[in-house]
Design an enzyme around this catalytic site. Sequence first.
Site, PDB file in Angstrom:
ATOM      1  N   ARG A   1      46.073  44.119  34.696  1.00  0.00           N
ATOM      2  CA  ARG A   1      45.423  44.630  33.590  1.00  0.00           C
ATOM      3  C   ARG A   1      44.059  45.436  34.636  1.00  0.00           C
ATOM      4  O   ARG A   1      44.101  46.916  33.090  1.00  0.00           O
ATOM      5  CB  ARG A   1      44.492  43.015  33.245  1.00  0.00           C
ATOM      6  CG  ARG A   1      44.998  42.462  32.643  1.00  0.00           C
ATOM      7  CD  ARG A   1      44.624  41.207  32.568  1.00  0.00           C
ATOM      8  NE  ARG A   1      43.153  41.568  31.263  1.00  0.00           N
ATOM      9  CZ  ARG A   1      42.174  40.769  30.484  1.00  0.00           C
ATOM     10  NH1 ARG A   1      42.533  39.454  30.643  1.00  0.00           N
ATOM     11  NH2 ARG A   1      41.670  41.575  29.804  1.00  0.00           N
TER      12      ARG A   1
ATOM     13  N   ASP B   1      25.033  37.882  23.219  1.00  0.00           N
ATOM     14  CA  ASP B   1      23.681  38.409  22.409  1.00  0.00           C
ATOM     15  C   ASP B   1      23.183  39.710  21.883  1.00  0.00           C
ATOM     16  O   ASP B   1      22.462  39.987  20.615  1.00  0.00           O
ATOM     17  CB  ASP B   1      22.258  37.156  22.506  1.00  0.00           C
ATOM     18  CG  ASP B   1      22.394  36.553  23.734  1.00  0.00           C
ATOM     19  OD1 ASP B   1      23.946  37.428  24.770  1.00  0.00           O
ATOM     20  OD2 ASP B   1      21.465  37.137  24.490  1.00  0.00           O
TER      21      ASP B   1
ATOM     22  N   LYS C   1      38.824  51.831  35.109  1.00  0.00           N
ATOM     23  CA  LYS C   1      38.756  51.173  34.009  1.00  0.00           C
ATOM     24  C   LYS C   1      37.734  50.243  33.335  1.00  0.00           C
ATOM     25  O   LYS C   1      37.855  51.350  31.819  1.00  0.00           O
ATOM     26  CB  LYS C   1      40.026  49.788  34.402  1.00  0.00           C
ATOM     27  CG  LYS C   1      39.811  48.839  33.288  1.00  0.00           C
ATOM     28  CD  LYS C   1      40.627  47.533  33.972  1.00  0.00           C
ATOM     29  CE  LYS C   1      39.403  46.928  33.898  1.00  0.00           C
ATOM     30  NZ  LYS C   1      38.550  45.095  33.680  1.00  0.00           N
ATOM     31  N   ASN C   2      37.018  50.848  33.345  1.00  0.00           N
ATOM     32  CA  ASN C   2      35.533  49.982  32.640  1.00  0.00           C
ATOM     33  C   ASN C   2      35.032  51.231  32.748  1.00  0.00           C
ATOM     34  O   ASN C   2      34.323  50.935  30.992  1.00  0.00           O
ATOM     35  CB  ASN C   2      35.002  48.907  33.493  1.00  0.00           C
ATOM     36  CG  ASN C   2      35.538  47.638  34.293  1.00  0.00           C
ATOM     37  OD1 ASN C   2      36.566  47.228  33.412  1.00  0.00           O
ATOM     38  ND2 ASN C   2      35.159  46.620  34.570  1.00  0.00           N
TER      39      ASN C   2
ATOM     40  N   ILE D   1      26.083  37.015  38.983  1.00  0.00           N
ATOM     41  CA  ILE D   1      26.738  37.323  37.554  1.00  0.00           C
ATOM     42  C   ILE D   1      27.410  36.518  36.247  1.00  0.00           C
ATOM     43  O   ILE D   1      26.854  35.831  35.957  1.00  0.00           O
ATOM     44  CB  ILE D   1      27.230  38.781  37.196  1.00  0.00           C
ATOM     45  CG1 ILE D   1      26.078  40.079  38.322  1.00  0.00           C
ATOM     46  CG2 ILE D   1      27.671  39.814  36.218  1.00  0.00           C
ATOM     47  CD1 ILE D   1      25.765  40.898  38.228  1.00  0.00           C
TER      48      ILE D   1
ATOM     49  N   ASP E   1      32.874  43.047  40.977  1.00  0.00           N
ATOM     50  CA  ASP E   1      34.049  42.687  40.135  1.00  0.00           C
ATOM     51  C   ASP E   1      34.774  42.866  41.978  1.00  0.00           C
ATOM     52  O   ASP E   1      36.112  43.196  42.308  1.00  0.00           O
ATOM     53  CB  ASP E   1      35.025  44.309  39.428  1.00  0.00           C
ATOM     54  CG  ASP E   1      34.111  44.063  38.545  1.00  0.00           C
ATOM     55  OD1 ASP E   1      33.658  42.612  37.618  1.00  0.00           O
ATOM     56  OD2 ASP E   1      33.826  45.035  37.044  1.00  0.00           O
TER      57      ASP E   1
ATOM     58  N   ARG F   1      38.077  41.983  26.031  1.00  0.00           N
ATOM     59  CA  ARG F   1      36.668  41.411  25.631  1.00  0.00           C
ATOM     60  C   ARG F   1      36.166  43.322  24.928  1.00  0.00           C
ATOM     61  O   ARG F   1      36.046  43.280  23.982  1.00  0.00           O
ATOM     62  CB  ARG F   1      35.797  41.531  26.708  1.00  0.00           C
ATOM     63  CG  ARG F   1      36.692  39.538  26.625  1.00  0.00           C
ATOM     64  CD  ARG F   1      35.237  39.125  27.759  1.00  0.00           C
ATOM     65  NE  ARG F   1      34.201  38.931  27.160  1.00  0.00           N
ATOM     66  CZ  ARG F   1      33.635  38.131  26.111  1.00  0.00           C
ATOM     67  NH1 ARG F   1      34.684  37.693  26.304  1.00  0.00           N
ATOM     68  NH2 ARG F   1      32.543  38.493  25.982  1.00  0.00           N
TER      69      ARG F   1
ATOM     70  N   ARG G   1      30.607  34.322  27.989  1.00  0.00           N
ATOM     71  CA  ARG G   1      30.842  35.542  28.011  1.00  0.00           C
ATOM     72  C   ARG G   1      30.157  35.498  26.456  1.00  0.00           C
ATOM     73  O   ARG G   1      30.086  36.261  25.757  1.00  0.00           O
ATOM     74  CB  ARG G   1      31.539  35.947  27.928  1.00  0.00           C
ATOM     75  CG  ARG G   1      32.536  36.079  30.100  1.00  0.00           C
ATOM     76  CD  ARG G   1      33.113  37.284  30.025  1.00  0.00           C
ATOM     77  NE  ARG G   1      32.890  38.601  30.171  1.00  0.00           N
ATOM     78  CZ  ARG G   1      33.667  39.309  30.585  1.00  0.00           C
ATOM     79  NH1 ARG G   1      34.994  39.213  30.513  1.00  0.00           N
ATOM     80  NH2 ARG G   1      33.089  41.106  30.478  1.00  0.00           N
ATOM     81  N   PRO G   2      28.582  35.849  26.074  1.00  0.00           N
ATOM     82  CA  PRO G   2      27.569  35.651  25.363  1.00  0.00           C
ATOM     83  C   PRO G   2      27.778  37.316  25.151  1.00  0.00           C
ATOM     84  O   PRO G   2      27.710  37.791  26.184  1.00  0.00           O
ATOM     85  CB  PRO G   2      26.436  35.072  25.222  1.00  0.00           C
ATOM     86  CG  PRO G   2      26.087  35.542  27.003  1.00  0.00           C
ATOM     87  CD  PRO G   2      27.191  35.281  27.667  1.00  0.00           C
TER      88      PRO G   2
ATOM     89  N   CYS H   1      35.803  33.655  28.518  1.00  0.00           N
ATOM     90  CA  CYS H   1      37.137  33.862  29.728  1.00  0.00           C
ATOM     91  C   CYS H   1      37.174  33.489  30.717  1.00  0.00           C
ATOM     92  O   CYS H   1      36.530  32.654  30.809  1.00  0.00           O
ATOM     93  CB  CYS H   1      37.117  34.734  29.550  1.00  0.00           C
ATOM     94  SG  CYS H   1      35.703  36.059  30.339  1.00  0.00           S
TER      95      CYS H   1
END
Length: 430
Positions: A397, A125, A22-23, A327, A305, A93, A122-123, A117
């Site tokens: 998801r 930057d 998925k990712n 994380i 994950d 996201r 969840r920055p 989330c």
Amino acid sequence: MEQYVIKGGTPLKGDVEIGGAKNAALAILAAAVMTDDSVIIRNVPDVRDVNVLLGAIEDIGAHVERIERNVVMINGSTISGLSVDYEYIKKIRASYYLLGALLGKYRRAEVALPGGCDIGTRPIDLHIKGFKALGADVDISYGLISAQAEKLEGAHIYLDKVSVGATINILMAASLSEGKTIIDNAAREPHVVDVANFLNSMGADIRGAGTESIRINGVKKLHGTEYSVIPDQIEAGTFMFAAAATHGDVTVRNVIPKHLEATTAKLLEAGCQVVEFDDAVRVIGTAPLHSTSVTTLPYPGFPTDMQPQMTAVLGLASGVSTVTESIWENRFKYVDELARMGANIRVESNVAIVTGVDHYTGARVQAPDLRAGAALVIAGLAADGITVVDDIYYIQRGYEAFSEKLQRLGATMEKVDSEREIQKFILKVS
Ligand code: EPZ
């Protein structure tokens, strides 16, 4: 609202075929708009997050066609808008990958600013730092991130923290910049390598993906390609832990065993047998499971994950285990739900101290997020009695045909969408 209803206690047995990551797919689908040629992507999982992103890609005017369930064709020549709506960002996201893709191709893009989330703040930057280093003006106002550049020029970018998303977003924009970019302290996850391979197959010049220093020589244009997404290491690991928790014997097929090394190592420490083949891994769960300790880290460390799924297994291991989440700051929300099934887990800051129990008992629980939802299903498969997992929307998801795959391994479970169906299932199995 759909639920999974599970009668636990059956050891899972047999073979399961793992789908595309998925990712990796999310980033690759976004990157596919960077050429005006058609791109065909195979092994795309048919999961909610992917389908939402495809909606976002269509919404900016690209042509999107699902040729088969797991094959998607994208043509970015018809893109007419460079602004990605909040509607998509709030659901997923990873829509922000369109920022890097569109900035690279059109030198301008606008994406609604993602909020926090379920697993923590969840920055972004580091994404912004990267775009700025390449010469883009990045402005955040009215809930939008706008990036634009007269020209993008290669730069030396050091990521202060290892970030999958920032590495991939910078990779995309830098691929169509002028000159050479170096990303130091880059993420090394298999899906980062997959995105780099995909971009290279479109004519990009990226070297070193999979190491902490990635070098990108910008090219003027990308072209069409046909590409197959790598197997999903997290889906694979989830089935491996399900095998362990149920004392089963499961062979997960269509995987790259190297990507599963951290998961395999922890299963061995927990006393399971793991046999590796070229493109499959067999897990034989033996009773009793042993306690162990694990800390989540960027790849090649143990993946965050997989953290909830691992905890669900350690909850059944003899002795005291510790699970340290390094994380995300809010990834233990499922612990209260596991406790309702009899788990004995105490969370202190970012460490879960897990005292193994002899068995879980079925209960009604709620999936708080994607991977935690999978962990609750694993617990339900191992538990005595009936478990109902609510809010399986989260699980859908990221897992294609999750209940069907588990059923084929012998799980007694069904996807239902009413109290009546839950009662019918209970009557049928009792
Ligand atoms: C990706 O998220 C995955 N999502 C996540 O998987 C996964 O948990 C995560 O990587 C870590 O492996 C996708 O690929 C779509 P990061 P991402 O940027 O890219 C901090 C799942 O279950 N950070 O690697 O958003 C951040 O706060 C999902 O499938 C900054 O400080 O994660 C975190 O602590 C959930 N600034 C760390 O870096 C930034 O600009 C790693 O985040 C970006 C990140």
